[in-house]
Each structure stands twice: as structure tokens, then as C-alpha cells.
Design an enzyme around this catalytic site. Structure first.
Site, PDB file in Angstrom:
ATOM      1  CB  CYS A  99      -0.909  -0.022   1.224  1.00 38.34           C
ATOM      2  SG  CYS A  99      -2.097   1.325   1.191  1.00 38.34           S
ATOM      3  CB  CYS A 108      -4.070   4.319  -5.766  1.00 39.76           C
ATOM      4  SG  CYS A 108      -3.923   2.582  -5.304  1.00 39.76           S
TER       5      CYS A 108
HETATM    6  O1  PYC Z   1      -1.896   3.666  -2.045  1.00 38.89           O
HETATM    7  O2  PYC Z   1      -1.335   1.683  -2.773  1.00 38.89           O
HETATM    8  C1  PYC Z   1      -2.137   2.462  -2.274  1.00 38.89           C
HETATM    9  C2  PYC Z   1      -3.473   1.953  -1.894  1.00 38.89           C
HETATM   10  C3  PYC Z   1      -3.956   0.686  -2.077  1.00 38.89           C
HETATM   11  C4  PYC Z   1      -5.257   0.677  -1.577  1.00 38.89           C
HETATM   12  C5  PYC Z   1      -5.530   1.930  -1.093  1.00 38.89           C
HETATM   13  N1  PYC Z   1      -4.420   2.685  -1.304  1.00 38.89           N
END
Ligand code: PYC
Length: 316
Positions: free
Chosen positions: A87, A244
Site C-alpha cells: 500500500c 493510490c
Molecule cells: O496507495 O497503494 C495504495 C493503496 C492501495 C489501496 C488503497 N491505497
């Protein structure tokens, strides 16, 4: 039972960080502890994150400080639906929580063992962190999945996208049913859930049977200096408020494979709420190693209380 926590966010996406959790996952690797967490302590995953104590949006991080048995600092990420591989925003949050607790300093390098491999965080002043992620790659290009007929004309819709790995498995598509902005969250969520279901039904998988459980819609950004805007649906149906970290890594891997990004070139990825990560790739031994930079903040510190007489202590 009580569990101390630090709440944080990176680019708007929250993470509840638990340093040295007070339950025994053994002294094995992070992959072994992840398996034990999900087999024996799933009630605590739920209790830590879900309502009435938390919400579907929360991501959790168990941080294991080095001990006599394991010299590495380790981390396991999880969400409302289960365990995450890696994450990116969560790594920034872990670093911010450790910094808040004076366990690390600015201008340091922090290695973290995760269940999917080693990541390194580069710590900068003003809450900035650069995450040197696991090797990321494009697995399948230009795959089509079929969405069922819509309410209006009943005709099926073919969605084209790429399957890529960035620490989690992603289906990346440039095909959006609507503008990627806050006014269309419901539509983007419903559409991504349909894409997730279509992928499941089609049997499409990542390498080694990896479950493609994140859907990423990428469109060009209208903000000057920003390359792309995304909407990412996570397993469990919450959308990522940040761009993300693992999704940006998967996107960078696709761009590199398509010849659209050179080694060291910066790529600014904007989230659906307008927050940003800056990414780039380096190449080592034929692998694409993404670096994702972002800012994170502590929002709360406290203790979770699991009252034995509370029938909802392990979440709804
Ligand atoms: O930032 O890799 C990330 C992530 C995965 C799920 C929510 N955030």
C-alpha cells in the site's frame, strides 16, 4: 482488550496505524504473519477498521518494530475486505506515524518488509515521503471485458484495459463512463464494481493466479502540470481518496512499457479528489522500480477499546 492507534492520511486516504500490535502473530516473515492475521485474527481486522469504530474507507497497518528475533521493521496492510499486498499511501502514513512517535528522523531511509517484498521509504522534511516500491510490471495489454447491458438500451459494453502489478493487481482502463470528479463518485463506483465483477466472471487473473481486485480509471488531467487524473476502486468497494501508490506504480509500469515514460522522468498523478503523488521509475536488472512521492499527516492518536459486553466490538 485495548489497542493503541495513530490515525493518519496521505493525499486524503486514511490509514489507522498500529505499532507493535498486542496480539501474537509469531516471529515469522510478514507473509507468514499476514496469513496468521487473516486466519486467526480476522475479527480484529474487522474490529479495528469497520463501523461502529471506523468506516469502510479506512486502511489499516500493523507495524512490527525490530526485535531480537527479527531485525527488519515489517508492515502488513489491510482494509475493509481483507489483506492488501502493498500500500503506497499506507507506507507514507506508517512513516508519518513513526516520525510522530520520534522513531525515525527526517532525511533517513527506512526499510520495510511487506508480505510482497521489501520497500524503502525516503523521509523528507515537511511530511514528504518517497516510497521505493516493489518491482511493477504490465502483465497483459489491451484486454477486453464485457459489461452487461445497460438500463437504457440493453446492449452490452466492451471495456478495454491493461492488467498490471504495482504491489497489488490492477485493471487499468482509460474508458470512463463520465467525468472523473467528485460529482460522479457514485457513477464511477458503480461502473468499477461492474468491471470488477466482469473480470471475476471472465476468469482474468494476474500472474500466478493473482486476483485483479483494484480497478483504476485513468484520464488526462485538465490541471496544468498534472499528467493524469484517476479513480481507483479498492477491494471492498471503497474508492481511494489518494492517487493510490500501488495504482500509480502499475500505471507507470504501463506507461514505461508503452514507451510513454522514460527512466527518471516525473509523472504527476492526481486523484479523483484532486490530491497528487509524483512518480518516476528506475530500471534495475530489467525490472521497473517505481518511486512515489507524497505527503502524509497524523490526524488522531488514541486507543481502541474492545468491550466484551459490546456485541458489535468486532465490527458491523
Ligand atoms: O496507495 O497503494 C495504495 C493503496 C492501495 C489501496 C488503497 N491505497
Amino acid at each position: 482488550m485495548e489497542i493503541n492507534f495513530i490515525d493518519t492520511h496521505a493525499a486524503g486516504e486514511p490509514t489507522r496505524v498500529i505499532i507493535n500490535p498486542p496480539f501474537d502473530l509469531g516471529n515469522g516473515t510478514m507473509a507468514e504473519r499476514r496469513d496468521r492475521f487473516s486466519e486467526e485474527f480476522d475479527h480484529l481486522r474487522r474490529g479495528i477498521l469497520l463501523e461502529p469504530r471506523g468506516s469502510d474507507v479506512l486502511v489499516g497497518a500493523l507495524v512490527f518494530e525490530p526485535t531480537l528475533f527479527s531485525k527488519e521493521r515489517g508492515v502488513i496492510f489491510f482494509n475493509n475486505a481483507g489483506i492488501l499486498g502493498m500500500c503506497g499511501h499506507g507506507t507514507m502514513c506508517v512513516i508519518q506515524a513513526l516520525r510522530y512517535k520520534n522513531r525515525i528522523n527526517d532525511d533517513s531511509l527506512v526499510d520495510l518488509e511487506t508480505p510482497v517484498g521489501r520497500v524503502t521509504a525516503e523521509v523528507f522534511p515537511d511530511n514528504w515521503v518517497a516510497v521505493h516500491n516493489v518491482a511493477s510490471y504490465l502483465h497483459r495489454k489491451g484486454v477486453s471485458v464485457t459489461l452487461p447491458g445497460g438500463e437504457l438500451d440493453g446492449s452490452e459494453r466492451l471495456i478495454k484495459g491493461d492488467v498490471a502489478y504495482g504491489g497489488n493487481w490492477f485493471f487499468l482502463t482509460h474508458d470512463s463512463p463520465c467525468p472523473v470528479d467528485m460529482d460522479h463518485i457514485r457513477e464511477l463506483t458503480d461502473y468499477s464494481i461492474q468491471v470488477q465483477a466482469a473480470i471475476r466472471e471472465s476468469g482474468l487473473e494476474g500472474a500466478d493466479g493473482g486476483v485483479i481486485d483494484h480497478i483504476e480509471i485513468c484520464v488526462p488531467s485538465e490541471t496544468p502540470g498534472v499528467n493524469s487524473r484517476n479513480f481507483v476502486l479498492c477491494p471492498g468497494a471503497a474508492y481511494d481518496r489518494s492517487p493510490c501508490g500501488t495504482g500509480t506504480s502499475a500505471h507507470l509500469a504501463c506507461l514505461w512499457a508503452d514507451g510513454l515514460l522514460k527512466e527518471g522522468e516525473e509523472w504527476t498523478q492526481e486523484s479523483v479528489i484532486g490530491t497528487r503523488f509524483v512518480g518516476s521509475v528506475t530500471l534495475a536488472a530489467n525490472q521497473i522500480l517505481p518511486v512515489i512521492r507524497g505527503q502524509s499527516f497524523v490526524t488522531a492518536e488514541g486507543k481502541l477499546i474492545f468491550d466484551e459486553s459490546d456485541p458489535l466490538r468486532f465490527g458491523i
